[in-house]
Write a protein that holds these residues in place. Structure first.
Motif, mmCIF file in Angstrom:
data_model
loop_
_atom_site.group_PDB
_atom_site.id
_atom_site.type_symbol
_atom_site.label_atom_id
_atom_site.label_comp_id
_atom_site.label_asym_id
_atom_site.label_seq_id
_atom_site.Cartn_x
_atom_site.Cartn_y
_atom_site.Cartn_z
ATOM 1 N N SER B 20 0.848 -1.198 0.000
ATOM 2 C CA SER B 20 0.000 0.000 0.000
ATOM 3 C C SER B 20 0.875 1.236 0.000
ATOM 4 O O SER B 20 1.724 1.379 0.877
ATOM 5 N N PRO B 21 0.688 2.127 -0.964
ATOM 6 C CA PRO B 21 1.500 3.348 -0.957
ATOM 7 C C PRO B 21 1.165 4.211 0.250
ATOM 8 O O PRO B 21 -0.007 4.345 0.618
ATOM 9 N N GLY B 22 2.189 4.769 0.866
ATOM 10 C CA GLY B 22 1.993 5.695 1.979
ATOM 11 C C GLY B 22 1.746 7.098 1.450
ATOM 12 O O GLY B 22 1.519 7.309 0.255
ATOM 13 N N LYS B 23 1.817 8.046 2.359
ATOM 14 C CA LYS B 23 1.634 9.457 2.014
ATOM 15 C C LYS B 23 2.721 9.869 1.016
ATOM 16 O O LYS B 23 3.893 9.556 1.210
ATOM 17 N N ARG B 24 2.342 10.562 -0.019
ATOM 18 C CA ARG B 24 3.285 11.010 -1.059
ATOM 19 C C ARG B 24 4.052 9.852 -1.699
ATOM 20 O O ARG B 24 5.213 9.982 -2.062
ATOM 21 N N GLU B 25 3.392 8.713 -1.786
ATOM 22 C CA GLU B 25 3.990 7.558 -2.457
ATOM 23 C C GLU B 25 3.106 7.110 -3.614
ATOM 24 O O GLU B 25 1.914 7.418 -3.654
ATOM 25 N N SER B 26 3.727 6.353 -4.508
ATOM 26 C CA SER B 26 2.996 5.782 -5.639
ATOM 27 C C SER B 26 3.041 4.260 -5.569
ATOM 28 O O SER B 26 4.007 3.685 -5.056
ATOM 29 N N HIS B 50 16.398 -9.615 3.919
ATOM 30 C CA HIS B 50 15.315 -10.591 3.781
ATOM 31 C C HIS B 50 14.123 -9.868 3.172
ATOM 32 O O HIS B 50 13.809 -8.759 3.596
ATOM 33 N N GLY B 51 13.495 -10.484 2.214
ATOM 34 C CA GLY B 51 12.336 -9.852 1.593
ATOM 35 C C GLY B 51 12.418 -10.011 0.093
ATOM 36 O O GLY B 51 13.021 -10.970 -0.411
ATOM 37 N N ILE B 52 11.814 -9.078 -0.632
ATOM 38 C CA ILE B 52 11.806 -9.139 -2.095
ATOM 39 C C ILE B 52 12.985 -8.320 -2.624
ATOM 40 O O ILE B 52 13.026 -7.113 -2.415
ATOM 41 N N PRO B 53 13.968 -8.948 -3.277
ATOM 42 C CA PRO B 53 15.073 -8.159 -3.852
ATOM 43 C C PRO B 53 14.640 -7.500 -5.167
ATOM 44 O O PRO B 53 13.491 -7.632 -5.593
ATOM 45 N N GLY B 54 15.603 -6.830 -5.812
ATOM 46 C CA GLY B 54 15.341 -6.190 -7.100
ATOM 47 C C GLY B 54 15.250 -4.680 -6.974
ATOM 48 O O GLY B 54 14.447 -4.172 -6.190
ATOM 49 N N HIS B 55 16.088 -3.964 -7.717
ATOM 50 C CA HIS B 55 16.067 -2.494 -7.606
ATOM 51 C C HIS B 55 16.206 -1.806 -8.963
ATOM 52 O O HIS B 55 16.159 -0.593 -9.040
ATOM 53 N N GLU B 56 16.375 -2.600 -10.023
ATOM 54 C CA GLU B 56 16.419 -2.014 -11.369
ATOM 55 C C GLU B 56 15.082 -2.346 -12.021
ATOM 56 O O GLU B 56 14.821 -3.519 -12.309
ATOM 57 N N PHE B 57 14.259 -1.342 -12.266
ATOM 58 C CA PHE B 57 12.908 -1.661 -12.744
ATOM 59 C C PHE B 57 12.369 -0.550 -13.629
ATOM 60 O O PHE B 57 12.860 0.584 -13.628
ATOM 61 N N VAL B 58 11.323 -0.904 -14.349
ATOM 62 C CA VAL B 58 10.479 0.094 -15.016
ATOM 63 C C VAL B 58 9.046 -0.383 -14.811
ATOM 64 O O VAL B 58 8.785 -1.590 -14.716
ATOM 65 N N GLY B 59 8.128 0.551 -14.688
ATOM 66 C CA GLY B 59 6.748 0.156 -14.434
ATOM 67 C C GLY B 59 5.785 1.305 -14.697
ATOM 68 O O GLY B 59 6.180 2.391 -15.131
ATOM 69 N N ILE B 60 4.504 1.004 -14.451
ATOM 70 C CA ILE B 60 3.428 1.978 -14.687
ATOM 71 C C ILE B 60 2.836 2.385 -13.333
ATOM 72 O O ILE B 60 2.516 1.516 -12.517
ATOM 73 N N VAL B 61 2.704 3.679 -13.134
ATOM 74 C CA VAL B 61 2.116 4.151 -11.880
ATOM 75 C C VAL B 61 0.612 3.870 -11.905
ATOM 76 O O VAL B 61 -0.098 4.339 -12.806
ATOM 77 N N GLU B 62 0.139 3.110 -10.935
ATOM 78 C CA GLU B 62 -1.298 2.804 -10.875
ATOM 79 C C GLU B 62 -2.027 3.684 -9.869
ATOM 80 O O GLU B 62 -3.162 4.073 -10.097
ATOM 81 N N GLU B 63 -1.380 3.943 -8.759
ATOM 82 C CA GLU B 63 -1.965 4.846 -7.765
ATOM 83 C C GLU B 63 -0.891 5.826 -7.350
ATOM 84 O O GLU B 63 0.276 5.464 -7.276
ATOM 85 N N SER B 64 -1.313 7.054 -7.054
ATOM 86 C CA SER B 64 -0.329 8.029 -6.596
ATOM 87 C C SER B 64 -1.031 9.195 -5.932
ATOM 88 O O SER B 64 -2.154 9.549 -6.315
ATOM 89 N N SER B 65 -0.345 9.780 -4.971
ATOM 90 C CA SER B 65 -0.866 11.014 -4.380
ATOM 91 C C SER B 65 -0.635 12.185 -5.332
ATOM 92 O O SER B 65 -1.219 13.250 -5.183
ATOM 93 N N GLU B 66 0.220 11.943 -6.338
ATOM 94 C CA GLU B 66 0.533 12.976 -7.325
ATOM 95 C C GLU B 66 -0.196 12.589 -8.616
ATOM 96 O O GLU B 66 0.264 11.702 -9.357
ATOM 97 N N SER B 67 -1.313 13.269 -8.912
ATOM 98 C CA SER B 67 -2.194 12.793 -9.977
ATOM 99 C C SER B 67 -1.510 12.783 -11.340
ATOM 100 O O SER B 67 -1.827 11.972 -12.204
#
Lengths: 321, 321
Positions: B20-26, B50-67
């Motif tokens: 879930s995006p937090g405040k001012r997050e997408s 521990h967790g989900i690795p991976g830091h090189e990415f491209v994607g589509i913003v689905e939700e954002s506080s910045e319309s």
């Protein structure tokens, strides 16, 4: 001449041949010479040096191809360079590929009645500078080198690690930039020499500050760089002065992740050091722990090796032949 | 959502909760993600992640506080910073004391269908940049960081150690400064990608040049810094990129005597990297060794670990929930 000769062990020779100056060289009668930590390391095998150690000196020019030097009291830069290699031509003479170094590399040094050096290495001293002060020109120049390698501003948060001779001189040079460094040392009595408005001090055992913009590593210990990595801030600078035998294990991940810069630092500019002593901007007299005749070399080196000591000086009571 | 979850070993989870995006997050739907050497190190225990690795990415913003971000294709800076500590306020956000790092430190990463990142970390991509190219923005930015840390002139004699992804990108970035670097590597087929008028190449086994002004250490090996110390000239600069588990033994005497500067280098400027890809000034397509679905992660990581491989990419065939 009398000279301290190192070949596996240190001995006094009473009839070592007086060196002959080559072309564009001077013969210098040494009056005082200081014992440096590098000399102590050489006696442990550093640089594989054999011969006469000693590179901090003051003396009188007795012979020279440059007549204006004869009779003058001088100090001398210790790197004897070829003048023609790419480093010499590129204003990096101290890194000359074919260099010898007074009392350190392929050249007899100043724990002797006479040395030779190229004329161009010599700096004439004003009468206002005492022989005892002049012995500090070489290490003080090494401290001034720091200012050529990293920008120190009045607001810079600077830490000097090590309360030996070089650490104290480094702290004093840093304070000339209207910056108040913190000197970290193991010896209360050494730190007491420094405590004033321009320099803060703390015992290593009580030291926990970090995020310094600049850390000057003068510990003389193989652990010093680790402490420096703890103390410096991200994107900060460590100036490394310590040379010790062997490799050192370093957490280079920290260097990478925190984008730290680590710069090695060796010899420095004599003119700045001489000027600072002439103008009484850097005190040195309080750093002299003892003065000895060359014959008393065993006692002198014993005192110099004592961790509580600072500068030990030979007063070389020689007479012209 | 589907996600690669690392906890002592790597497994595919098919029902990991969408973050879930937090405040001012997408919330970003990941379309492609690249495997970096750091990911391989993480799987060996680096950073204790521990967790989900991976830091090189491209994607589509689905939700954002910045319309204005919604629906946009983005890449994202990986350091999630507090914005208020002394480093954040001092324009050293990447060194924020309280940071988390996407897929590396206290934050789930991009080998998953969805990630969250602060709006301010995101950069919208032009349509001319393909997803496959976009995956290279993060490592290319790390290569551009070198230009912020050391001055490269057309006449600079620069050596890049390592023919991995980062070494090749670094050599290509260096050549943008009208300078012809030498790339030293172990793989003929990788060096063949580089051989052109702008970059010289040599096999490590045939490499004996030295006196480089600048050496860029991208070997990924604990021995790389030793090679760099052999190759750099006095007063030269080594940029260290490699992070490996454990301390490294270094001949720091050489650093001191030759007055070498060694600077750690990590993340870099996204805008420069995006611009270089947009303007087709740095090629990346030839660096892709393979593309896999998330389900094929075992095969993907096996190929990425192969010393002959370059970039391995996940094409994440996800659908909006």
């Amino acid at each position: 001449m009398r000279a301290l000769l190192f070949d596996k062990e240190l001995n006094l020779s009473r009839d070592y041949p007086v060196p002959s100056p080559g072309k564009r060289e001077s013969l210098i009668r040494v009056t005082h010479a200081g014992i440096c930590n590098t000399d102590l390391e050489i006696l442990k095998g550093y640089m594989g040096f054999h011969g006469i150690p000693g590179h901090e000196f003051v003396g009188i020019v007795e012979e020279s191809s440059e007549s204006t030097l004869i009779g003058k009291r001088v100090v001398g830069e210790i790197n004897v360079t070829c003048g023609v290699c790419s480093f010499c031509r590129g204003h990096m003479q101290n890194h000359c590929k074919d260099r010898s170094v007074l009392g350190i590399l392929n050249k007899n040094g100043a724990f002797a009645e006479y040395i030779t050096l190229p004329d161009r290495n010599l700096h004439i001293l004003a009468d206002s500078v005492s022989d005892e002060e002049a012995v500090f020109v070489e290490p003080l120049a090494a401290a001034f080198q720091i200012l050529k390698q990293v920008e120190i501003r009045p607001s810079s948060n600077v830490c000097v690690l090590g309360d030996g001779k070089l650490g104290i001189l480094a702290a004093r040079v840093i304070s000339l930039k209207n910056c108040t460094p913190l000197l970290v040392g193991n010896h209360k009595e050494k730190l007491a020499l420094l405590e004033n408005n321009d320099i803060r001090t703390v015992l290593r055992s009580d030291f926990s500050e970090n995020e310094f913009d600049v850390v000057i590593e003068c510990t003389g210990s193989s652990e010093g760089v680790k402490t420096a990595l703890d103390a410096v801030r991200p994107e900060g600078t460590i100036i490394v002065k310590t040379t010790v035998a062997g490799e050192r294990a370093v957490d280079l991940n920290r260097l990478v992740v925190n984008e730290i810069t680590m710069t090695g630092s060796r010899c420095g500019p004599f003119p700045e050091a001489i000027k600072a002593i002439e103008e009484r901007r850097v005190e040195t007299a309080d750093l002299i722990t003892g003065t000895f005749a060359l014959d008393e070399f065993l006692e002198a080196f014993k005192l110099a090796s004592d961790r509580g000591s600072l500068k030990v000086i030979f007063k070389i009571q020689n007479k012209p032949d």
